[in-house]
Design a protein around this motif. Structure first.
Motif, short mmCIF file in Angstrom:
data_model
loop_
_atom_site.label_atom_id
_atom_site.label_comp_id
_atom_site.label_asym_id
_atom_site.label_seq_id
_atom_site.Cartn_x
_atom_site.Cartn_y
_atom_site.Cartn_z
N ASP A 24 0.85 -1.20 0.00
CA ASP A 24 0.00 0.00 0.00
C ASP A 24 0.89 1.25 0.00
N PRO A 25 0.95 1.96 -1.12
CA PRO A 25 1.82 3.15 -1.16
C PRO A 25 1.33 4.27 -0.24
N PHE A 26 0.09 4.13 0.28
CA PHE A 26 -0.44 5.15 1.18
C PHE A 26 -0.45 4.68 2.64
N ALA A 27 0.20 3.54 2.92
CA ALA A 27 0.35 3.10 4.31
C ALA A 27 1.24 4.11 5.04
N GLU A 28 1.03 4.25 6.34
CA GLU A 28 1.72 5.33 7.04
C GLU A 28 3.23 5.19 7.03
N ASP A 29 3.73 3.94 7.12
CA ASP A 29 5.20 3.80 7.10
C ASP A 29 5.77 4.15 5.73
N VAL A 30 4.99 3.92 4.67
CA VAL A 30 5.46 4.28 3.32
C VAL A 30 5.38 5.79 3.11
N LEU A 31 4.33 6.42 3.60
CA LEU A 31 4.24 7.88 3.49
C LEU A 31 5.39 8.54 4.24
N ALA A 32 5.77 7.95 5.38
CA ALA A 32 6.87 8.51 6.16
C ALA A 32 8.20 8.34 5.41
N ASP A 33 8.36 7.20 4.75
CA ASP A 33 9.62 6.92 4.05
C ASP A 33 9.34 6.23 2.72
N PRO A 34 8.91 6.98 1.71
CA PRO A 34 8.58 6.37 0.41
C PRO A 34 9.78 5.69 -0.25
N TYR A 35 10.98 6.11 0.14
CA TYR A 35 12.17 5.52 -0.49
C TYR A 35 12.45 4.11 0.01
N SER A 36 11.71 3.68 1.06
CA SER A 36 11.85 2.30 1.52
C SER A 36 11.22 1.33 0.53
N VAL A 37 10.36 1.80 -0.36
CA VAL A 37 9.71 0.90 -1.32
C VAL A 37 9.97 1.30 -2.78
N ASP A 38 10.70 2.38 -3.02
CA ASP A 38 10.79 2.87 -4.41
C ASP A 38 11.50 1.87 -5.31
N HIS A 39 12.52 1.15 -4.77
CA HIS A 39 13.22 0.14 -5.56
C HIS A 39 12.26 -0.98 -5.98
N ARG A 40 11.47 -1.45 -5.00
CA ARG A 40 10.48 -2.50 -5.29
C ARG A 40 9.51 -2.07 -6.38
N LEU A 41 9.05 -0.85 -6.30
CA LEU A 41 8.08 -0.35 -7.29
C LEU A 41 8.72 -0.27 -8.68
N ARG A 42 9.92 0.29 -8.76
CA ARG A 42 10.57 0.42 -10.09
C ARG A 42 10.88 -0.94 -10.68
N GLU A 43 11.30 -1.89 -9.81
CA GLU A 43 11.72 -3.19 -10.33
C GLU A 43 10.55 -4.13 -10.60
N ALA A 44 9.37 -3.79 -10.11
CA ALA A 44 8.19 -4.64 -10.36
C ALA A 44 7.93 -4.73 -11.86
N GLY A 45 8.21 -3.66 -12.58
CA GLY A 45 7.96 -3.63 -14.02
C GLY A 45 7.74 -2.19 -14.44
N ALA A 46 7.79 -1.98 -15.76
CA ALA A 46 7.58 -0.62 -16.26
C ALA A 46 6.20 -0.12 -15.84
N LEU A 47 5.26 -1.05 -15.85
CA LEU A 47 3.88 -0.74 -15.47
C LEU A 47 3.40 -1.92 -14.62
N PHE A 48 2.71 -1.64 -13.53
CA PHE A 48 2.26 -2.74 -12.67
C PHE A 48 0.86 -2.46 -12.17
N GLN A 49 0.23 -3.52 -11.66
CA GLN A 49 -1.09 -3.36 -11.04
C GLN A 49 -0.89 -3.05 -9.56
N LEU A 50 -1.62 -2.09 -9.07
CA LEU A 50 -1.62 -1.81 -7.63
C LEU A 50 -2.89 -2.46 -7.09
N SER A 51 -2.73 -3.69 -6.58
CA SER A 51 -3.91 -4.51 -6.30
C SER A 51 -4.81 -3.91 -5.22
#
Ligand code: OVV
Length: 409
Positions: A24-51
């Motif tokens: 969840d990109p809007f979870a509070e820990d991600v909002l506090a530190d979005p760079y904790s997940v940015d690698h995962r998001l970029r490497e998931a694929g050029a385009l991905f589903q946010l389930s």
């Protein structure tokens, strides 16, 4: 990415084939530190589903820029948050700039570009410079101060509402109003709900403040009404355009100046370089926005069935663009996590890209540049004097507290 020109629609990947990201990109820990997940998001694929949200996402610079460039396919008039204005009415009348497509957007943007012009910025420069110098003088004498409460939240509120011609009483509503505006681009989570307290009063105050009879005669707000008098927009449109100044011009610059302070205080080598090489000063603010983007996410919506690379995208599909992650995409930047005032950050998407690229970017650069110049003249060093604290927001990445200590030059 493979080119798909000339292939039939059936050869395209369909959305269900795309990689699934379940965080969840809007979870509070991600909002506090979005760079904790940015690698995962970029490497998931050029385009991905946010389930979690049933939409698409992209966190790579090339795709973010391509989508922002293609306003015909990826529009803004169905809202630039998660909410689809065709399915759910927005909480306030849509912005005539942010939440419109051409031809309406072009007309409104042209009008506003005439108000927020280089001569207009030049006219306020002496006053804005004096205010920055007075504020930073006082902080130099204190040596220890909070970079948010005593500088980043003070300076924009000191210069910008006066420049628009906004009434003095009630300005305490400005930051809470803007925080709510930016929360509303995300889901209705606890972070959004936290800014709903007191919002009706703030909305009422903003609506009053934007009326012709409540604006100062010499401000940018009255110039929007002057455009209405020339027939360039209606009176109601002028009201909503002045509202854009208050929605987009306050929390953004507060957050952006805060990020610049954080970048400088946590990189003493970069501070020393800026003092030694003044030519680098004009790049510092944009590099801080690349390094930690104030506006982290915005959506676009497919306006018709279209394609992005090998993927067929049906009309009505929302795509969440991760601007902050794109600004640290190693495909685009060397050492992307490093704040480096000597790099060219041009091409960063911290101000967006394409026809909607930030209308106020020159205003933001002038505010941040004047604060930076005043600090470089007065502070030999600047360092963190305690742990920074975040203020959570669904689409911005602001600080709440930034304890700083400076030594006089
Ligand atoms: C870029 C931006 C953010 C929020 C609000 C608006 C614009 C507006 O035009 O109201």
């Amino acid at each position: 990415m493979d080119t798909i020109e000339g292939t039939s629609a059936t050869a395209h990947a369909v959305l269900a084939d795309l990689p699934v990201v379940d965080l969840d990109p809007f979870a509070e820990d991600v909002l506090a530190d979005p760079y904790s997940v940015d690698h995962r998001l970029r490497e998931a694929g050029a385009l991905f589903q946010l389930s979690r949200y049933g939409i698409l996402g992209t966190a790579r610079h090339a795709e973010v820029a391509a989508i922002l460039a293609d306003w015909q396919a990826f529009g803004s008039s169905r809202g630039v948050g998660l909410q689809d204005f065709l399915k759910e009415p927005p909480w306030r009348a849509p912005s005539l700039l942010l939440e419109t497509d051409p031809p309406v957007h072009s007309q409104m943007r042209r009008l506003m570009n005439g108000v927020v012009s280089l001569p207009a910025l030049k006219a306020v420069l002496p006053r804005w410079t004096a205010r920055a110098e007075a504020l930073v003088d006082a902080l130099a004498a204190k040596r220890r101060f909070d970079g948010m409460e005593e500088l980043a939240e003070v300076y924009p509120l000191d210069v910008f509402p006066d420049t628009i011609g906004i009434a003095r009483d009630g300005r305490e509503h400005l930051l809470p109003y803007a925080a709510a505006v930016f929360n509303a681009y995300g889901p209705k989570n606890a972070v959004w709900e936290s800014t709903e307290v007191g919002l009706p009063d703030a909305v009422e105050w903003v609506n009053q403040a934007c009326r012709r009879e409540n604006l100062g005669p010499d401000g940018w707000g009255m110039q929007v009404y002057a455009a209405a008098d020339r027939g360039e927009c209606t009176e109601d449109e002028a009201h909503r355009l002045v509202r854009s100044f208050l929605s987009a011009g306050i929390d953004t610059t507060v957050s952006g100046i805060g990020t610049l302070l954080l970048a400088l205080a946590s990189h003493p080598d970069q501070w020393a370089r800026l003092r030694a090489e003044p030519d680098l000063q004009k790049r510092a603010f944009d590099e801080s926005l690349r390094w930690d983007s104030t506006a982290q996410v915005f959506c676009r919506t497919a306006m018709h069935d279209c394609t992005l690379g090998p993927v067929a995208i049906p009309q009505g599909t929302k795509i969440l663009l991760f601007l902050g992650a794109a600004n640290r995409d190693p495909r685009r930047w060397d050492n992307p996590d490093r704040f480096d005032v000597s790099r060219s950050s041009s091409g960063h998407v911290g101000f967006g890209f394409g026809i909607h690229q930030c209308l106020g970017q020159m205003v933001a650069r002038q505010e941040a540049g004047l604060v930076l110049k005043a600090m470089l003249q007065r502070f030999a060093t600047i360092r963190l004097a305690g742990a920074p604290e975040r203020r959570l927001n669904n689409s911005l990445h602001p600080l709440a507290r930034l304890p700083l200590e400076v030594t006089p030059a």
